[in-house]
Design a protein around this motif. Structure first.
Motif, PDB file in Angstrom:
ATOM      1  N   GLY A  13       0.628  -0.959   0.184  1.00  0.00           N
ATOM      2  CA  GLY A  13       0.130   0.044  -0.047  1.00  0.00           C
ATOM      3  C   GLY A  13       0.879   1.186   0.062  1.00  0.00           C
ATOM      4  O   GLY A  13       0.264   2.477  -0.121  1.00  0.00           O
ATOM      5  N   THR A  14       2.133   1.242   0.249  1.00  0.00           N
ATOM      6  CA  THR A  14       3.000   2.324   0.090  1.00  0.00           C
ATOM      7  C   THR A  14       4.136   2.165  -1.085  1.00  0.00           C
ATOM      8  O   THR A  14       4.170   3.148  -1.867  1.00  0.00           O
ATOM      9  CB  THR A  14       3.797   2.324   1.575  1.00  0.00           C
ATOM     10  OG1 THR A  14       2.725   2.433   2.581  1.00  0.00           O
ATOM     11  CG2 THR A  14       4.763   3.581   1.452  1.00  0.00           C
ATOM     12  N   ASP A  17       1.678  -2.207  -4.866  1.00  0.00           N
ATOM     13  CA  ASP A  17       0.126  -2.235  -4.854  1.00  0.00           C
ATOM     14  C   ASP A  17      -0.270  -3.805  -4.818  1.00  0.00           C
ATOM     15  O   ASP A  17      -0.510  -4.494  -6.074  1.00  0.00           O
ATOM     16  CB  ASP A  17      -0.520  -1.416  -5.922  1.00  0.00           C
ATOM     17  CG  ASP A  17      -2.012  -1.517  -5.979  1.00  0.00           C
ATOM     18  OD1 ASP A  17      -2.639  -2.106  -4.865  1.00  0.00           O
ATOM     19  OD2 ASP A  17      -2.576  -1.021  -6.864  1.00  0.00           O
ATOM     20  N   TYR A  94       4.200   1.039  -7.127  1.00  0.00           N
ATOM     21  CA  TYR A  94       3.693   2.318  -7.563  1.00  0.00           C
ATOM     22  C   TYR A  94       4.485   3.272  -8.517  1.00  0.00           C
ATOM     23  O   TYR A  94       5.653   3.092  -8.336  1.00  0.00           O
ATOM     24  CB  TYR A  94       3.109   3.004  -6.149  1.00  0.00           C
ATOM     25  CG  TYR A  94       2.171   2.403  -5.344  1.00  0.00           C
ATOM     26  CD1 TYR A  94       0.772   2.335  -5.996  1.00  0.00           C
ATOM     27  CD2 TYR A  94       2.010   1.815  -4.222  1.00  0.00           C
ATOM     28  CE1 TYR A  94      -0.309   1.867  -5.251  1.00  0.00           C
ATOM     29  CE2 TYR A  94       1.095   1.090  -3.587  1.00  0.00           C
ATOM     30  CZ  TYR A  94      -0.294   1.393  -4.033  1.00  0.00           C
ATOM     31  OH  TYR A  94      -1.197   0.798  -3.232  1.00  0.00           O
ATOM     32  N   ASP A 173       0.760   3.861   4.495  1.00  0.00           N
ATOM     33  CA  ASP A 173      -0.631   4.317   3.826  1.00  0.00           C
ATOM     34  C   ASP A 173      -1.713   4.001   4.820  1.00  0.00           C
ATOM     35  O   ASP A 173      -2.688   4.350   4.599  1.00  0.00           O
ATOM     36  CB  ASP A 173      -0.892   3.487   2.613  1.00  0.00           C
ATOM     37  CG  ASP A 173      -0.943   2.013   3.066  1.00  0.00           C
ATOM     38  OD1 ASP A 173      -1.838   1.382   2.835  1.00  0.00           O
ATOM     39  OD2 ASP A 173       0.017   1.394   3.790  1.00  0.00           O
ATOM     40  N   GLY A 194      -2.853   4.461  -0.587  1.00  0.00           N
ATOM     41  CA  GLY A 194      -2.905   3.269  -0.067  1.00  0.00           C
ATOM     42  C   GLY A 194      -4.154   2.506   0.232  1.00  0.00           C
ATOM     43  O   GLY A 194      -5.234   3.046  -0.470  1.00  0.00           O
ATOM     44  N   TYR A 195      -4.312   1.896   1.403  1.00  0.00           N
ATOM     45  CA  TYR A 195      -5.607   0.954   1.584  1.00  0.00           C
ATOM     46  C   TYR A 195      -6.392   1.528   2.600  1.00  0.00           C
ATOM     47  O   TYR A 195      -7.587   1.240   2.883  1.00  0.00           O
ATOM     48  CB  TYR A 195      -4.882  -0.342   2.149  1.00  0.00           C
ATOM     49  CG  TYR A 195      -4.275  -1.138   1.036  1.00  0.00           C
ATOM     50  CD1 TYR A 195      -4.269  -0.645  -0.166  1.00  0.00           C
ATOM     51  CD2 TYR A 195      -3.465  -2.036   1.572  1.00  0.00           C
ATOM     52  CE1 TYR A 195      -3.358  -1.395  -1.542  1.00  0.00           C
ATOM     53  CE2 TYR A 195      -2.471  -2.782   0.660  1.00  0.00           C
ATOM     54  CZ  TYR A 195      -2.373  -2.306  -0.903  1.00  0.00           C
ATOM     55  OH  TYR A 195      -1.688  -3.026  -1.631  1.00  0.00           O
TER      56      TYR A 195
END
Length: 225
Positions: A13-14, A17, A94, A173, A194-195
């Motif tokens: 998430g940082t 992905d 990402y 994130d 992120g999430y």
């Protein structure tokens, strides 16, 4: 040369992905017990926590033996997906992540570390998949620490690198990442891609792309004291 500083990254998430693989692994775990999986947003809400703690919180109506079976089912599915598809497909970086890491690594005064809810095996495979060997001076994983937001991962990064908390920033994130960094007394940067919903992050600053990362780091912990 400026005094050393430490930049600690969360992973899922940082930097990468991996949400599609995470959701697929959750779904497989529940399906293996003939159970309906929770909604997608609920699954992603727990990303970053240690796996053993997720299912009791995600499905509190189930008993401990079922939680253990879900945990193992998730692990089996996750490792199978990564083995068959590879890190680049299951956990794509990402946009801008690799360039950001390369730029920071090239700075003699900047040390890099990771603090992740991944297992050691999972992190090792990711690092191998992207050729990131030697990038992170300290690598803290869920196998050896209490779950985020306990500050143990960040504290160990500080101890292993010898960098003071005031010269350190945690980037993540989720609220787990930000609360962990705050509990360890370091500065925090939340990422909006992120999430966890960005409005839930109570970081010192929020960035919306890796292009903004370097100036955010400089603003929070500077080039030198």
């Amino acid at each position: 040369m400026p005094e050393p500083r430490l930049v600690i990254f969360d992973v899922d998430g940082t930097l990468v992905d991996s949400q599609e693989m995470i959701v697929a692994a959750f779904t497989h775990a529940y399906a293996g017990l003939d159970l309906a999986p929770p909604p997608r947003d609920q699954m992603l809400r727990f990303v970053g926590r240690s796996l053993e703690l997720i299912f009791p919180e995600l499905s509190p109506e189930l008993d401990a033996p079922l939680h253990d079976k879900l945990t193992q089912g998730y692990r089996d599915a996750y490792f199978h997906l990564r083995k068959t598809r590879g890190s680049n497909a299951t956990s794509p970086l990402y946009p801008g992540a690799m360039q950001a890491l390369e730029t920071l690594r090239a700075q003699d005064w900047t040390l890099l570390a990771v603090a992740t809810g991944k297992s050691k095996r999972g992190l090792d495979k990711l690092i191998e998949g992207y050729g990131l060997e030697g990038y992170f001076l300290s690598q803290q994983v869920a196998d050896f620490h209490p779950s985020k937001p306990h500050p143990a991962m960040v504290q160990t990064c500080l101890n292993e690198t010898g960098v003071a908390a005031e010269r350190t920033v945690m980037i993540g994130d989720t609220t787990f990442d930000i609360d962990m960094g705050r509990a360890a007394g370091v500065k925090t940067i939340g990422v909006s891609w992120g999430y966890h919903p960005v409005e839930t992050l109570q970081a010192d600053t929020i960035i919306h792309s890796f292009d903004a990362l370097h100036s955010a780091i400089d603003d929070l912990i500077g080039l030198e004291t």
